[in-house]
Scaffold this motif. Structure first.
Motif, short mmCIF file in Angstrom:
data_model
loop_
_atom_site.label_atom_id
_atom_site.label_comp_id
_atom_site.label_asym_id
_atom_site.label_seq_id
_atom_site.Cartn_x
_atom_site.Cartn_y
_atom_site.Cartn_z
N HIS A 6 37.71 -7.93 -32.47
CA HIS A 6 37.42 -6.79 -33.34
C HIS A 6 36.38 -7.15 -34.40
CE1 HIS A 6 40.48 -8.87 -35.75
NE2 HIS A 6 39.96 -8.24 -36.79
N GLN A 7 36.30 -8.42 -34.78
CA GLN A 7 35.26 -8.84 -35.74
C GLN A 7 33.88 -8.77 -35.09
OE1 GLN A 7 36.96 -8.37 -38.26
NE2 GLN A 7 36.69 -10.26 -39.39
N VAL A 8 33.78 -9.18 -33.84
CA VAL A 8 32.52 -9.08 -33.11
C VAL A 8 32.14 -7.61 -32.96
CG1 VAL A 8 31.38 -9.51 -30.89
CG2 VAL A 8 32.87 -11.27 -31.92
N ALA A 9 33.13 -6.76 -32.69
CA ALA A 9 32.87 -5.32 -32.56
C ALA A 9 32.29 -4.76 -33.85
CB ALA A 9 34.15 -4.59 -32.19
N LYS A 10 32.80 -5.19 -35.00
CA LYS A 10 32.28 -4.71 -36.28
C LYS A 10 30.80 -5.03 -36.42
CE LYS A 10 36.53 -5.10 -38.98
NZ LYS A 10 37.12 -5.73 -40.16
N LEU A 11 30.42 -6.22 -36.03
CA LEU A 11 29.01 -6.59 -36.11
C LEU A 11 28.16 -5.75 -35.15
CD1 LEU A 11 29.30 -10.44 -36.44
CD2 LEU A 11 28.73 -8.79 -38.22
N LYS A 12 28.71 -5.40 -33.99
CA LYS A 12 27.97 -4.58 -33.03
C LYS A 12 27.61 -3.22 -33.64
CE LYS A 12 29.66 -6.48 -28.69
NZ LYS A 12 30.42 -6.21 -27.46
N PHE A 13 28.50 -2.65 -34.45
CA PHE A 13 28.20 -1.37 -35.08
C PHE A 13 26.96 -1.49 -35.97
CE2 PHE A 13 32.69 -0.70 -34.09
CZ PHE A 13 32.70 0.61 -33.64
N PHE A 14 26.89 -2.53 -36.77
CA PHE A 14 25.75 -2.68 -37.68
C PHE A 14 24.48 -3.06 -36.93
CE2 PHE A 14 29.17 -2.85 -40.76
CZ PHE A 14 28.65 -2.04 -41.76
N VAL A 15 24.57 -3.92 -35.93
CA VAL A 15 23.40 -4.29 -35.13
C VAL A 15 22.84 -3.05 -34.44
CG1 VAL A 15 22.63 -5.59 -33.10
CG2 VAL A 15 24.03 -6.71 -34.86
N HIS A 16 23.72 -2.23 -33.90
CA HIS A 16 23.27 -1.00 -33.24
C HIS A 16 22.56 -0.08 -34.22
CE1 HIS A 16 23.06 2.43 -30.62
NE2 HIS A 16 23.72 3.14 -31.51
N TYR A 17 23.08 0.05 -35.41
CA TYR A 17 22.46 0.89 -36.44
C TYR A 17 21.03 0.44 -36.71
CZ TYR A 17 21.44 2.53 -41.17
OH TYR A 17 20.83 3.07 -42.28
N PHE A 18 20.84 -0.85 -36.91
CA PHE A 18 19.49 -1.34 -37.18
C PHE A 18 18.58 -1.25 -35.95
CE2 PHE A 18 21.77 -3.26 -40.78
CZ PHE A 18 21.00 -2.72 -41.79
N ASP A 19 19.13 -1.40 -34.75
CA ASP A 19 18.34 -1.18 -33.54
C ASP A 19 17.84 0.26 -33.49
OD1 ASP A 19 18.49 -3.74 -32.51
OD2 ASP A 19 20.11 -3.29 -31.10
N ARG A 20 18.71 1.20 -33.80
CA ARG A 20 18.32 2.62 -33.78
C ARG A 20 17.24 2.88 -34.82
NH1 ARG A 20 22.27 6.70 -32.54
NH2 ARG A 20 20.95 8.10 -33.74
N LEU A 21 17.42 2.35 -36.02
CA LEU A 21 16.42 2.57 -37.08
C LEU A 21 15.08 1.98 -36.70
CD1 LEU A 21 18.21 2.08 -40.50
CD2 LEU A 21 17.65 4.20 -39.31
N SER A 22 15.10 0.80 -36.09
CA SER A 22 13.84 0.14 -35.74
C SER A 22 13.10 0.87 -34.63
CB SER A 22 14.09 -1.31 -35.34
OG SER A 22 14.80 -1.38 -34.12
N SER A 23 13.78 1.72 -33.87
CA SER A 23 13.11 2.45 -32.80
C SER A 23 12.52 3.78 -33.26
CB SER A 23 14.10 2.71 -31.65
OG SER A 23 15.09 3.61 -32.06
N LEU A 24 12.77 4.17 -34.51
CA LEU A 24 12.23 5.44 -35.02
C LEU A 24 10.76 5.29 -35.38
CD1 LEU A 24 15.10 6.51 -37.44
CD2 LEU A 24 14.63 7.42 -35.16
N PRO A 25 9.97 6.33 -35.17
CA PRO A 25 8.58 6.29 -35.63
C PRO A 25 8.53 6.12 -37.15
CG PRO A 25 8.99 8.22 -34.23
CD PRO A 25 10.32 7.58 -34.50
N LEU A 26 7.56 5.39 -37.63
CA LEU A 26 7.48 5.11 -39.07
C LEU A 26 7.29 6.37 -39.91
CD1 LEU A 26 5.37 1.83 -39.06
CD2 LEU A 26 7.83 2.10 -39.40
N ASP A 27 6.69 7.41 -39.31
CA ASP A 27 6.45 8.63 -40.08
C ASP A 27 7.59 9.65 -39.95
OD1 ASP A 27 6.00 9.19 -37.43
OD2 ASP A 27 4.23 10.43 -37.79
N GLN A 28 8.66 9.32 -39.24
CA GLN A 28 9.78 10.24 -39.10
C GLN A 28 10.58 10.25 -40.39
OE1 GLN A 28 12.25 9.82 -35.63
NE2 GLN A 28 13.95 10.93 -36.56
#
Length: 162
Positions: A6-28
């Motif tokens: 469950h601790q690894v799962a918690k980190l997956k939530f945050f890693v996924h969040y930053f992956d999603r943010l990094s895929s957004l266009p800079l002007d969005q």
């Protein structure tokens, strides 16, 4: 599943969040998050002493708070908001924060609650699906939050932590 999974799962939530943010266009344009902490300091307005009737409310007894996208969410929180999010915390408020990691900003601005406090978070988008709870918690994949949006792009969802 081990207790550490469950601790690894918690980190997956945050890693996924930053992956999603990094895929957004800079002007969005991104949304806006608002955090408000209210503390009732009046001895005359305590709910347990009030003679005023409560307003009608509808309570959903099925599902979890992170599964409700078009409603006011009310979450029972520990005195340390989101508990020990990255260590032992596995309650509903911690799970809500994992699904919508922008709520972690509360840890900076509203660190402690007492029985007269309420923390209101507006605009935190949910990025992940959640499965399980407590020690069976796991990241269940990407979630595109289709909650209604306000004019400024903020998710029109309010989460109240009491």
């Amino acid at each position: 599943m081990s207790r550490q999974a469950h601790q690894v799962a918690k980190l997956k939530f945050f890693v996924h969040y930053f992956d999603r943010l990094s895929s957004l266009p800079l002007d969005q344009p991104l949304g806006c998050i608002e955090v408000v902490q209210n503390v009732n300091t009046s001895q005359n307005c305590l709910l347990d002493r009030s003679q005023m009737p409560l307003l009608p409310a509808r309570v959903h007894l099925e599902g979890h708070v992170h599964e409700q996208f078009d409603k006011l969410q009310t979450v029972a929180a520990t005195p340390e908001l989101f508990g020990a999010l990255l260590s032992r915390g596995l309650g509903e408020s911690e799970i809500r924060c994992l699904a919508a990691p922008e709520m972690a900003i509360c840890l900076l601005v509203a660190k402690h609650m007492d029985d007269k406090s309420i923390i209101i978070v507006r605009g935190a988008e949910q990025f992940s699906q959640v499965e399980g709870e407590d020690f069976s918690l796991r990241w269940a994949g990407d979630l595109q939050d289709h909650s209604p949006k306000e004019k400024d792009g903020r998710v029109s969802l309010q989460s109240s932590h009491i």
